[in-house]
Design a protein around this motif. Structure first.
Motif, PDB file in Angstrom:
ATOM      1  N   GLU A 181       0.849  -1.190   0.000  1.00 48.48           N
ATOM      2  CA  GLU A 181       0.000   0.000   0.000  1.00 48.48           C
ATOM      3  C   GLU A 181       0.886   1.241   0.000  1.00 48.48           C
ATOM      4  N   GLU A 182       0.344   2.339  -0.505  1.00 53.04           N
ATOM      5  CA  GLU A 182       1.118   3.574  -0.592  1.00 53.04           C
ATOM      6  C   GLU A 182       1.618   4.031   0.777  1.00 53.04           C
ATOM      7  N   ASP A 183       0.826   3.814   1.834  1.00 51.31           N
ATOM      8  CA  ASP A 183       1.261   4.288   3.148  1.00 51.31           C
ATOM      9  C   ASP A 183       2.387   3.460   3.745  1.00 51.31           C
TER      10      ASP A 183
END
Length: 516
Positions: A181-183
């Motif tokens: 995920e981007e985070d």
């Protein structure tokens, strides 16, 4: 003074930090000294650190390499007392030999980490993988980590370059985005960790007299400069494939520009992600025009070699090397209500007369008034100097002391080494690694702003390559091509007279910026 101690449990998780590419220059020069800094300031109390590389080394051999690198690092130069922490730090540092993209190696690393994590306090583990490896290795390493070495919470720190054009950056992002995920992905542009760049928003939005002036009605031009007095000897093989625009402008200086130009990221009293505000700036930018650009390449002078004399440039790349720019000055325009009509002049140069990184916001001349009579005031400037001698100062007009009514330009000067001589300022890498541990991603580059930056610069880079644009030669140690200075007045910038009075020494900022 030291880093603020964070007592909250969620701020100090049990840590397993793995540095991929642990025997490379980046890890030795920046990553391990930054980790030592954090350890010396009590920020890695429950941590195991693993150096992961392909070379066959014992733990003691690796310790010798890392110890020497840390003792000679800029971190220990600025804080010699950290050398006393090296033995304790090395007790936490292990060495693991393996292949970055191998499931088998990552499975073995996972077993090793579980054993070492079991020796720490109870609780969930944050695994942080620092990728000090070439970008083409990122996807394979990320796939192996995802498959065999995940924990309760896993994050990746990836270093620039994030591709070399829009196509390669998109491909890299799609591969990493399919796994994490981007985070969980922290794209590091270390310029965002420098003290002055961390202060840009505080200077802008924390001073009620300044922010109303930061717009096209009052600003004549903005100049963002990165000059480096050292050459590229030994890096020519790499640099010929990238050039100065990819190396410095599309990332470092563009990020600084966004901080200067962005809107206040606060929305209805709540702090929004400042990367949303940076993306708004990028979306309002026009693709840079080659007509507003000067390219240069340094040649030998005073017995020192020019760029083309670098033996690390492969023979098959010699023709391309002749067209490789080691200097660029270009104009960037932002087509929004705040900045329409204001030229942002961006300059980066290698082997020039000095090393300096700074932002200059130059304001328009005041309107005529009877008080000033026939006196023509010089332009005011807000200057934020990143390195060396980090400082924030304003050039402003005052009456000449005494009976004269002449105007002279003086400075309201905040030079950090004078004002804060004993204040500890962490290195950019120290600050950003700590932010990644704490889950604070705002000083890292998000996927959408990275791709938008490549959308802006890829057409220009394609044009330069397609038309085989030849850079102007300039003697190393000079200011660069004379055309660069000559074009300044065309774009609203007036070179100030006189020089700022520098302090005797830099204060906790790199004299030699590691632009990589």
């Amino acid at each position: 003074m030291c880093l603020e101690q964070q007592d909250q449990a969620d701020r100090k998780p049990k840590l397993a930090i793995t540095v991929l590419g642990a025997t490379g220059d980046l890890a030795k020069v920046e990553t391990f000294p930054a980790l030592l800094d954090l350890f010396g300031h009590g920020m890695l109390e429950d941590a195991v650190i693993v150096g992961f590389a392909r070379k066959d080394k014992t733990r003691n051999e690796f310790h010798d390499i890392v110890s020497e690198a840390m003792e000679n690092s800029h971190v220990c130069e600025e804080m010699p007392e950290l050398k006393d922490s090296i033995p304790g730090f090395l007790e936490r540092v292990h060495y693991f030999k393996g292949s970055y993209d191998s499931d088998e190696s990552m499975a073995e690393l996972d077993s090793f980490l579980k054993e070492e994590e079991g020796k720490l306090r109870e609780g969930p583990t944050l695994r942080l993988f620092y990728m000090a490896i070439p970008p083409f290795v990122f996807p394979g390493a990320a796939q192996a980590i995802k498959s065999k070495a995940m924990s309760d919470n896993t994050r990746l720190i990836v270093e620039k370059p994030f591709g070399h054009d829009l196509s390669s950056a998109t491909d890299l992002q799609e591969k990493l985005g399919a796994l994490f995920e981007e985070d969980a992905i922290y794209r590091m542009d270390h310029f965002l960790g420098y003290e002055i760049n961390q202060s840009i928003l505080a200077v802008r939005f924390g001073n009620v007299f300044l922010e109303p002036l930061m717009n096209r009605h009052h600003v004549a031009s903005v100049r963002i400069t990165l000059k480096e007095d050292f050459d590229l000897q030994g890096r020519g093989g790499y640099f010929t494939k990238y050039g100065v625009i990819r190396d410095n402008v599309q990332n470092h200086l563009l990020q600084m520009l966004c901080l200067v130009a962005m809107e206040n990221p606060s929305t209805s009293g709540a702090c929004a992600d400042l990367r949303d505000a940076k993306l708004e700036v990028l979306n309002a930018m026009e693709v840079p025009d080659a007509k507003d650009m000067v390219l240069g390449q340094y040649e030998g002078a005073d017995g020192k070699p020019g760029y083309l004399e670098d033996e690390s440039i492969p023979e098959e790349d010699r023709e391309a090397a002749k067209r490789t720019a080691t200097f660029v000055q270009m104009v960037v325009r932002i087509n929004n209500e705040r900045w329409k009509g204001v030229n942002f002049i961006v300059k980066a140069g290698k082997a020039v007369e000095e090393s300096k990184c700074e932002i200059r916001v130059q304001f328009k001349e005041p309107a005529p008034t009877c008080v000033l009579k026939d006196v023509v005031p010089k332009r005011d400037e807000l200057v934020m100097r990143v390195s060396p001698h980090q400082a924030v100062y304003m050039r402003m007009n005052v009456k000449s002391p005494g009976l004269s009514t002449d105007l002279v330009q003086s400075e309201m000067d905040l030079t950090y080494s004078r004002k804060y001589p004993d204040i500890y300022t962490p290195s950019a890498y120290t600050r950003l690694i700590l932010a990644a541990i704490q889950g604070d991603s705002q000083s890292f580059v998000r996927d959408d702003e990275m791709l938008r930056a490549w959308e802006l610069f890829t057409p220009l880079l394609d044009k330069i390559e397609a038309e085989k644009m030849q850079p102007t030669l300039y003697p190393r140690g000079s200011r660069g091509p004379p055309e660069a200075d000559e074009m300044l007045s065309q774009y609203g910038y007036v070179r100030p007279q006189g020089k700022w009075s520098r302090p005797d020494r830099p204060n906790c900022a790199h004299s030699r910026l590691m632009s990589k």
